[in-house]
Motif scaffolding. Structure first.
Motif, PDB file in Angstrom:
ATOM      1  N   UNK A 206      35.441  40.236  59.482  1.00  0.00           N
ATOM      2  CA  UNK A 206      36.794  40.064  58.939  1.00  0.00           C
ATOM      3  C   UNK A 206      36.812  40.230  57.422  1.00  0.00           C
ATOM      4  N   UNK A 207      35.950  39.444  56.772  1.00  0.00           N
ATOM      5  CA  UNK A 207      36.004  39.429  55.317  1.00  0.00           C
ATOM      6  C   UNK A 207      34.821  38.674  54.718  1.00  0.00           C
ATOM      7  N   UNK A 208      34.656  38.889  53.421  1.00  0.00           N
ATOM      8  CA  UNK A 208      33.788  38.052  52.590  1.00  0.00           C
ATOM      9  C   UNK A 208      34.710  37.415  51.552  1.00  0.00           C
ATOM     10  N   UNK A 209      34.659  36.106  51.448  1.00  0.00           N
ATOM     11  CA  UNK A 209      35.456  35.398  50.445  1.00  0.00           C
ATOM     12  C   UNK A 209      34.562  34.899  49.319  1.00  0.00           C
ATOM     13  N   UNK A 210      35.101  34.874  48.110  1.00  0.00           N
ATOM     14  CA  UNK A 210      34.349  34.352  46.956  1.00  0.00           C
ATOM     15  C   UNK A 210      35.229  33.312  46.290  1.00  0.00           C
ATOM     16  N   UNK A 211      34.746  32.091  46.180  1.00  0.00           N
ATOM     17  CA  UNK A 211      35.560  30.991  45.641  1.00  0.00           C
ATOM     18  C   UNK A 211      34.736  30.190  44.648  1.00  0.00           C
ATOM     19  N   UNK A 212      35.453  29.463  43.802  1.00  0.00           N
ATOM     20  CA  UNK A 212      34.772  28.554  42.891  1.00  0.00           C
ATOM     21  C   UNK A 212      34.289  27.323  43.646  1.00  0.00           C
ATOM     22  N   UNK A 213      33.274  26.696  43.117  1.00  0.00           N
ATOM     23  CA  UNK A 213      32.762  25.462  43.717  1.00  0.00           C
ATOM     24  C   UNK A 213      33.688  24.302  43.343  1.00  0.00           C
ATOM     25  N   UNK A 214      33.819  23.329  44.201  1.00  0.00           N
ATOM     26  CA  UNK A 214      34.583  22.097  43.947  1.00  0.00           C
ATOM     27  C   UNK A 214      36.014  22.386  43.461  1.00  0.00           C
ATOM     28  N   UNK A 215      36.643  23.386  44.042  1.00  0.00           N
ATOM     29  CA  UNK A 215      38.048  23.712  43.750  1.00  0.00           C
ATOM     30  C   UNK A 215      38.332  24.021  42.280  1.00  0.00           C
ATOM     31  N   UNK A 216      37.320  24.413  41.514  1.00  0.00           N
ATOM     32  CA  UNK A 216      37.567  24.765  40.109  1.00  0.00           C
ATOM     33  C   UNK A 216      38.049  26.217  40.023  1.00  0.00           C
ATOM     34  N   UNK A 217      38.743  26.524  38.929  1.00  0.00           N
ATOM     35  CA  UNK A 217      39.160  27.914  38.690  1.00  0.00           C
ATOM     36  C   UNK A 217      37.919  28.790  38.538  1.00  0.00           C
ATOM     37  N   UNK A 218      38.004  29.964  39.145  1.00  0.00           N
ATOM     38  CA  UNK A 218      36.871  30.889  39.032  1.00  0.00           C
ATOM     39  C   UNK A 218      37.316  32.104  38.211  1.00  0.00           C
ATOM     40  N   UNK A 219      36.404  32.627  37.411  1.00  0.00           N
ATOM     41  CA  UNK A 219      36.685  33.827  36.610  1.00  0.00           C
ATOM     42  C   UNK A 219      35.686  34.904  37.025  1.00  0.00           C
ATOM     43  N   UNK A 220      36.233  36.036  37.472  1.00  0.00           N
ATOM     44  CA  UNK A 220      35.370  37.105  37.992  1.00  0.00           C
ATOM     45  C   UNK A 220      35.718  38.415  37.299  1.00  0.00           C
ATOM     46  N   UNK A 221      34.740  39.056  36.715  1.00  0.00           N
ATOM     47  CA  UNK A 221      34.965  40.406  36.172  1.00  0.00           C
ATOM     48  C   UNK A 221      34.711  41.394  37.303  1.00  0.00           C
ATOM     49  N   UNK A 222      35.761  42.165  37.636  1.00  0.00           N
ATOM     50  CA  UNK A 222      35.681  43.053  38.805  1.00  0.00           C
ATOM     51  C   UNK A 222      35.710  44.516  38.351  1.00  0.00           C
ATOM     52  N   UNK A 223      34.717  45.272  38.822  1.00  0.00           N
ATOM     53  CA  UNK A 223      34.693  46.717  38.560  1.00  0.00           C
ATOM     54  C   UNK A 223      34.684  47.476  39.873  1.00  0.00           C
ATOM     55  N   UNK A 224      35.271  48.664  39.862  1.00  0.00           N
ATOM     56  CA  UNK A 224      35.190  49.573  41.012  1.00  0.00           C
ATOM     57  C   UNK A 224      34.198  50.651  40.610  1.00  0.00           C
ATOM     58  N   UNK A 225      33.047  50.689  41.274  1.00  0.00           N
ATOM     59  CA  UNK A 225      31.881  51.420  40.769  1.00  0.00           C
ATOM     60  C   UNK A 225      31.652  50.954  39.322  1.00  0.00           C
ATOM     61  N   UNK A 226      31.670  51.900  38.361  1.00  0.00           N
ATOM     62  CA  UNK A 226      31.399  51.462  36.980  1.00  0.00           C
ATOM     63  C   UNK A 226      32.675  51.311  36.163  1.00  0.00           C
ATOM     64  N   UNK A 227      33.819  51.400  36.844  1.00  0.00           N
ATOM     65  CA  UNK A 227      35.079  51.360  36.113  1.00  0.00           C
ATOM     66  C   UNK A 227      35.684  49.947  36.176  1.00  0.00           C
ATOM     67  N   UNK A 228      35.844  49.315  35.008  1.00  0.00           N
ATOM     68  CA  UNK A 228      36.331  47.926  34.972  1.00  0.00           C
ATOM     69  C   UNK A 228      37.767  47.849  35.489  1.00  0.00           C
ATOM     70  N   UNK A 229      38.052  46.895  36.393  1.00  0.00           N
ATOM     71  CA  UNK A 229      39.402  46.742  36.955  1.00  0.00           C
ATOM     72  C   UNK A 229      40.139  45.577  36.303  1.00  0.00           C
TER      73      UNK A 229
END
Ligand code: NAP
Length: 270
Positions: A127-150
């Motif tokens: 179905x999916x892979x989920x990525x979440x912060x631990x202990x309900x904290x805000x998470x900050x994720x730098x996301x790129x598509x291949x080498x291009x920053x999104x």
């Protein structure tokens, strides 16, 4: 071992009363039709019959590590997106199965390659892979598509959903329903923050199969992250990168002639 070279069929059932009764009846009917149903799980089987809901289907695929053996589901659960037949259709199912009157649907998985400071690990989701912060904290994720920053995502987390998973958690989050004949991945945000402080996309982003989604976590509170594959949660520390892509690891589902994805969607959601 099968007696007299019978054709072997594994039955995997969850432990609710209806599933156990369905399993008992199914075993009887299969044996009457010349099939052999082993007590445990036999890798030489030609078919796995999973009795339960979609959750049971997902657990079967994970427990037996994405088996090459095709799976058919008998729905004793609630929704039944993967589960093709009802307990009262057992005779019809055996009749059609013996005639070869079915088609197979391949469900590709999403693979998450997780790199930590000193180790690596792969997880797979139908179905999916989920990525979440631990202990309900805000998470900050730098996301790129291949080498291009999104984007620099801030919020509760993201899901990377397959077409098959688009009707599950992804749909509850406002993601799009995807025809499973398409090869793509959908990045769907969980409670994205979009303010003057943080800027995140608030809709899903859909990417083609040749793209690798690269995620670099930024640690603000602590260095643990939760990764959830089809509802199974894992906690990791010191992740440096998560790269996600469509995988060749797959599940093979039997479907009967009347199966039509969009009819199923309408009957379950509208
Ligand atoms: P679960 O109780 O096994 O499943 C939650 C619900 O999702 C059930 O009604 C299940 O159907 C349905 N479901 C599962 N796969 C589906 C699919 N491909 N299309 C449509 N519905 C589907 O929950 P779990 O063990 O935590 O996690 C299993 C899956 O549930 C996850 O992969 C995730 O997608 C989904 N989930 C959804 C939410 C949400 O919608 N808010 C939250 C957490 C997890 P059955 O009733 O037939 O089992």
């Amino acid at each position: 071992m099968a007696e007299n070279q019978s054709r072997i069929i594994n039955i995997v059932a969850n432990d609710n009363a209806l599933s156990l009764e369905t399993k008992r009846v199914l075993k009887q009917r299969l044996e009457k039709n010349g099939f052999f149903v082993p007590k445990g799980f036999d890798k030489a089987a030609e078919l796995i019959i999973c009795v339960g809901g979609d959750g049971s289907f997902l657990r079967t695929i994970h427990t037996y590590d994405f088996p090459d053996i095709p799976v058919i589901g008998i729905n004793t659960g609630h929704l039944g997106f993967f589960q093709e037949i009802s307990p009262y259709q057992i005779d019809e199912f055996i009749f059609k199965y013996k005639k070869g009157d079915y088609q197979t649907q391949i469900l590709k998985s999403v693979c998450a390659k997780i790199s930590m400071k000193n180790e690596k690990c792969d997880l797979f989701g139908i179905n999916e892979i989920g990525i979440r912060g631990n202990k309900s904290r805000t998470i900050h994720l730098n996301i790129s598509l291949d080498d291009s920053f999104l984007e620099r995502f801030s919020g509760d987390g993201i899901l990377v959903a397959t077409p098959a998973g688009s009707t599950a958690y992804n749909y509850a989050l406002g993601g799009s329903i995807v025809d499973p004949r398409l090869d793509l991945l959908q990045i769907t945000p969980l409670a994205p923050i979009n303010t003057t402080a943080y800027r995140s996309f608030t809709s899903s982003v859909i990417v083609p199969p040749e793209i690798t989604i690269r995620i670099y976590p930024e640690y603000t509170f602590e260095n643990s992250i939760l990764i959830i594959s089809d509802g199974i949660e894992y906690r990791f520390s010191e992740i440096t990168e998560i790269s996600l892509s469509l995988s060749d690891k797959k599940a093979c589902l039997l479907r009967f002639q009347h199966y039509d994805f969009w009819n199923k969607v309408k009957s379950k959601f509208l």
